[in-house]
Write a protein that holds these residues in place. Structure first.
Motif, PDB file in Angstrom:
ATOM      1  N   VAL A  39      94.555  57.480  39.655  1.00 41.53           N
ATOM      2  CA  VAL A  39      94.962  58.776  40.172  1.00 41.53           C
ATOM      3  C   VAL A  39      96.478  58.799  40.055  1.00 41.53           C
ATOM      4  N   GLU A  40      96.990  59.679  39.187  1.00 43.46           N
ATOM      5  CA  GLU A  40      98.398  59.735  38.775  1.00 43.46           C
ATOM      6  C   GLU A  40      98.707  58.540  37.866  1.00 43.46           C
ATOM      7  N   CYS A  41      99.641  58.782  36.938  1.00 45.37           N
ATOM      8  CA  CYS A  41      99.981  57.677  36.032  1.00 45.37           C
ATOM      9  C   CYS A  41     101.480  57.484  35.903  1.00 45.37           C
ATOM     10  N   GLY A  42     102.263  58.305  36.612  1.00 53.63           N
ATOM     11  CA  GLY A  42     103.710  58.149  36.530  1.00 53.63           C
ATOM     12  C   GLY A  42     104.266  58.674  35.218  1.00 53.63           C
ATOM     13  N   PRO A  43     105.590  58.591  35.073  1.00 57.10           N
ATOM     14  CA  PRO A  43     106.242  59.078  33.857  1.00 57.10           C
ATOM     15  C   PRO A  43     106.199  58.063  32.723  1.00 57.10           C
ATOM     16  N   GLY A  44     106.604  58.489  31.530  1.00 61.66           N
ATOM     17  CA  GLY A  44     106.673  57.590  30.388  1.00 61.66           C
ATOM     18  C   GLY A  44     107.600  56.412  30.637  1.00 61.66           C
ATOM     19  N   SER A  45     108.657  56.634  31.420  1.00 58.37           N
ATOM     20  CA  SER A  45     109.653  55.569  31.640  1.00 58.37           C
ATOM     21  C   SER A  45     109.092  54.387  32.423  1.00 58.37           C
ATOM     22  N   THR A  46     107.987  54.572  33.135  1.00 64.63           N
ATOM     23  CA  THR A  46     107.460  53.458  33.933  1.00 64.63           C
ATOM     24  C   THR A  46     106.198  52.838  33.326  1.00 64.63           C
ATOM     25  N   VAL A  47     105.936  53.135  32.046  1.00 66.54           N
ATOM     26  CA  VAL A  47     104.773  52.529  31.384  1.00 66.54           C
ATOM     27  C   VAL A  47     104.800  50.991  31.436  1.00 66.54           C
ATOM     28  N   PRO A  48     105.966  50.354  31.196  1.00 66.51           N
ATOM     29  CA  PRO A  48     105.961  48.877  31.300  1.00 66.51           C
ATOM     30  C   PRO A  48     105.554  48.396  32.690  1.00 66.51           C
ATOM     31  N   ALA A  49     106.051  49.077  33.728  1.00 66.87           N
ATOM     32  CA  ALA A  49     105.673  48.685  35.095  1.00 66.87           C
ATOM     33  C   ALA A  49     104.188  48.935  35.342  1.00 66.87           C
ATOM     34  N   LEU A  50     103.679  50.016  34.780  1.00 65.79           N
ATOM     35  CA  LEU A  50     102.248  50.306  34.919  1.00 65.79           C
ATOM     36  C   LEU A  50     101.418  49.192  34.291  1.00 65.79           C
ATOM     37  N   LYS A  51     101.825  48.789  33.072  1.00 62.01           N
ATOM     38  CA  LYS A  51     101.105  47.704  32.381  1.00 62.01           C
ATOM     39  C   LYS A  51     101.109  46.421  33.215  1.00 62.01           C
ATOM     40  N   ASN A  52     102.290  46.067  33.743  1.00 63.39           N
ATOM     41  CA  ASN A  52     102.393  44.842  34.557  1.00 63.39           C
ATOM     42  C   ASN A  52     101.493  44.920  35.781  1.00 63.39           C
ATOM     43  N   ASN A  53     101.500  46.079  36.427  1.00 57.04           N
ATOM     44  CA  ASN A  53     100.663  46.265  37.607  1.00 57.04           C
ATOM     45  C   ASN A  53      99.179  46.116  37.266  1.00 57.04           C
ATOM     46  N   LEU A  54      98.785  46.709  36.132  1.00 61.33           N
ATOM     47  CA  LEU A  54      97.374  46.627  35.734  1.00 61.33           C
ATOM     48  C   LEU A  54      96.998  45.177  35.482  1.00 61.33           C
ATOM     49  N   GLN A  55      97.878  44.477  34.779  1.00 59.80           N
ATOM     50  CA  GLN A  55      97.629  43.072  34.467  1.00 59.80           C
ATOM     51  C   GLN A  55      97.465  42.246  35.742  1.00 59.80           C
ATOM     52  N   HIS A  57      96.217  43.103  38.382  1.00 59.13           N
ATOM     53  CA  HIS A  57      94.890  43.339  38.959  1.00 59.13           C
ATOM     54  C   HIS A  57      93.764  43.004  37.983  1.00 59.13           C
ATOM     55  N   GLY A  58      94.135  42.373  36.861  1.00 58.94           N
ATOM     56  CA  GLY A  58      93.129  41.929  35.908  1.00 58.94           C
ATOM     57  C   GLY A  58      92.648  43.015  34.943  1.00 58.94           C
ATOM     58  N   PHE A  59      93.463  44.050  34.760  1.00 56.65           N
ATOM     59  CA  PHE A  59      93.066  45.123  33.837  1.00 56.65           C
ATOM     60  C   PHE A  59      94.043  45.262  32.688  1.00 56.65           C
ATOM     61  N   LYS A  60      93.500  45.695  31.541  1.00 53.49           N
ATOM     62  CA  LYS A  60      94.338  46.093  30.417  1.00 53.49           C
ATOM     63  C   LYS A  60      94.410  47.616  30.403  1.00 53.49           C
ATOM     64  N   VAL A  61      95.395  48.146  29.709  1.00 55.81           N
ATOM     65  CA  VAL A  61      95.516  49.606  29.631  1.00 55.81           C
ATOM     66  C   VAL A  61      94.243  50.226  29.059  1.00 55.81           C
ATOM     67  N   THR A  62      93.641  49.541  28.108  1.00 55.48           N
ATOM     68  CA  THR A  62      92.437  50.098  27.479  1.00 55.48           C
ATOM     69  C   THR A  62      91.221  50.081  28.418  1.00 55.48           C
ATOM     70  N   ASP A  63      91.347  49.427  29.565  1.00 52.56           N
ATOM     71  CA  ASP A  63      90.262  49.484  30.559  1.00 52.56           C
ATOM     72  C   ASP A  63      90.273  50.794  31.351  1.00 52.56           C
ATOM     73  N   ILE A  64      91.379  51.524  31.275  1.00 59.38           N
ATOM     74  CA  ILE A  64      91.476  52.781  32.036  1.00 59.38           C
ATOM     75  C   ILE A  64      90.623  53.844  31.334  1.00 59.38           C
ATOM     76  N   THR A  65      89.550  54.231  31.993  1.00 57.48           N
ATOM     77  CA  THR A  65      88.648  55.221  31.387  1.00 57.48           C
ATOM     78  C   THR A  65      89.098  56.636  31.693  1.00 57.48           C
ATOM     79  N   ASP A  66      89.700  56.834  32.882  1.00 56.11           N
ATOM     80  CA  ASP A  66      90.006  58.187  33.348  1.00 56.11           C
ATOM     81  C   ASP A  66      91.308  58.189  34.144  1.00 56.11           C
ATOM     82  N   VAL A  67      92.077  59.251  33.956  1.00 59.08           N
ATOM     83  CA  VAL A  67      93.279  59.466  34.757  1.00 59.08           C
ATOM     84  C   VAL A  67      93.145  60.838  35.413  1.00 59.08           C
ATOM     85  N   LEU A  68      93.245  60.883  36.737  1.00 60.20           N
ATOM     86  CA  LEU A  68      93.204  62.153  37.453  1.00 60.20           C
ATOM     87  C   LEU A  68      94.629  62.526  37.841  1.00 60.20           C
ATOM     88  N   LEU A  69      95.100  63.664  37.339  1.00 63.28           N
ATOM     89  CA  LEU A  69      96.448  64.111  37.686  1.00 63.28           C
ATOM     90  C   LEU A  69      96.368  65.187  38.755  1.00 63.28           C
TER      91      LEU A  69
END
Ligand SMILES: [Zn+2]
Length: 312
Positions: A39-55, A57-69
């Motif tokens: 739910v929410e994905c933040g701006p383009g500038s925080t994609v690296p932080a998003l990736k680190n956060n997902l990792q 929690h044991g997830f890869k970006v490609t594990d994200i099936t849905d984004v609710l904005l």
């Protein structure tokens, strides 16, 4: 696997560490049987932080099936196009959808506000391919595996705004105000061009109705965190709307210049926070999560369009 031992679905608050400031912009991660939802994905500038956060929690970006904005402002949905290219489906309000497919207008209006800071603040904004968009209607239930999210139309901060009710949580985007983690203090983001006081109040009344019928108990603004005192939060939101209205009615009838509105609003906002006992050290964090200087043009526009008596 997607549920903890109490039978609740875990919800992870990902801190996108926006502009090296913790606790300003959140993305909420909810695992399901075949991956995870954001739910929410933040701006383009925080994609690296998003990736680190997902990792973490044991997830890869490609594990994200849905984004609710909740809405398409850049701090909430700027990375949606990038996530769509990694395979995610993007859910968005019907009024916001065309701007994700063709972001030119959105970006040029943001560039007018942010100027040279555009790239530094928001990074890259990629369009969302139409086949990756899902556009729920008001009240629709979005089903993802066993997860159920209900979209509730809640304009006022922006016309294209949903909150999502999920189990006992309401993800409020910006219509629920800005409240930093472990603080009992609320600010309202009233940016141009769509801030509208009365429409916001109607949305709040709708949320109050949902809450009093037991639709949710917790509230999760994107700025920032999951709070269990929803009754306090909603009441405080009412007060914040009343405060802004009283301020406008005191200042705006004199037809001040935008510079004067800016000056008066900035000092009023800071004083209001200090009067409410906000730790002065947290003011910078509030300003990053919700820059106060964005509000005066929104207030000015709202007043001119809706409250100013027409001449002659
Ligand atoms: Zn917003």
């Amino acid at each position: 696997m997607a549920q903890n031992k109490n039978g609740e679905t875990p919800i992870h608050t990902l801190d996108l560490n926006f502009m090296d400031t913790p606790g300003a912009i959140a993305s909420y991660l909810i695992p399901h049987e075949h991956g995870a939802v954001l739910v929410e994905c933040g701006p383009g500038s925080t994609v690296p932080a998003l990736k680190n956060n997902l990792q973490a929690h044991g997830f890869k970006v490609t594990d994200i099936t849905d984004v609710l904005l909740t809405h398409i402002h850049l701090d909430h949905g700027g990375a949606a196009g990038w996530l769509a290219r990694q395979g995610a489906r993007i859910h968005v309000h019907p009024v916001g959808a065309p701007h994700l497919i063709d972001p030119e207008k959105l970006l040029s209006s943001a560039a007018r506000i942010y100027g040279d800071l555009m790239q530094k603040l928001w990074g890259e904004f990629l369009p969302v391919p139409p086949e990756k968009l899902a556009v729920p209607q008001d009240g629709d239930v979005i089903e993802i595996g066993k997860l159920r999210f209900r979209a509730v139309d809640t304009p006022g901060h922006a016309y294209h705004h949903y909150v999502y009710i999920f189990e006992d949580i309401c993800f409020t985007g910006d219509v629920g105000g800005v409240r930093l983690d472990s603080v009992r203090h609320l600010r309202l983001p009233t940016p141009p061009p769509e801030f509208h006081l009365e429409i916001w109040r109607e949305s709040l009344n709708r949320l109050m109705g949902e809450f009093s019928h037991g639709a949710f108990q917790r509230i999760a603004p994107t700025h920032f965190g999951v709070f269990s005192d929803a009754a306090w939060h909603l009441a405080e939101l009412h007060k914040a709307l009343d405060d802004i209205e009283a301020w406008m009615e005191a200042v705006m009838p004199a037809d001040p210049s935008i510079e004067t509105i800016h000056q008066e609003f900035m000092s009023w906002t800071e004083q209001r926070s200090l009067n409410q006992g906000l730790d002065p050290n947290l003011i910078r964090a509030y300003e990053l999560a919700n820059p106060s200087w964005m509000s005066p043009p929104g207030i000015e526009r709202y007043w001119r369009k809706n409250r100013k008596p027409t001449d002659g």
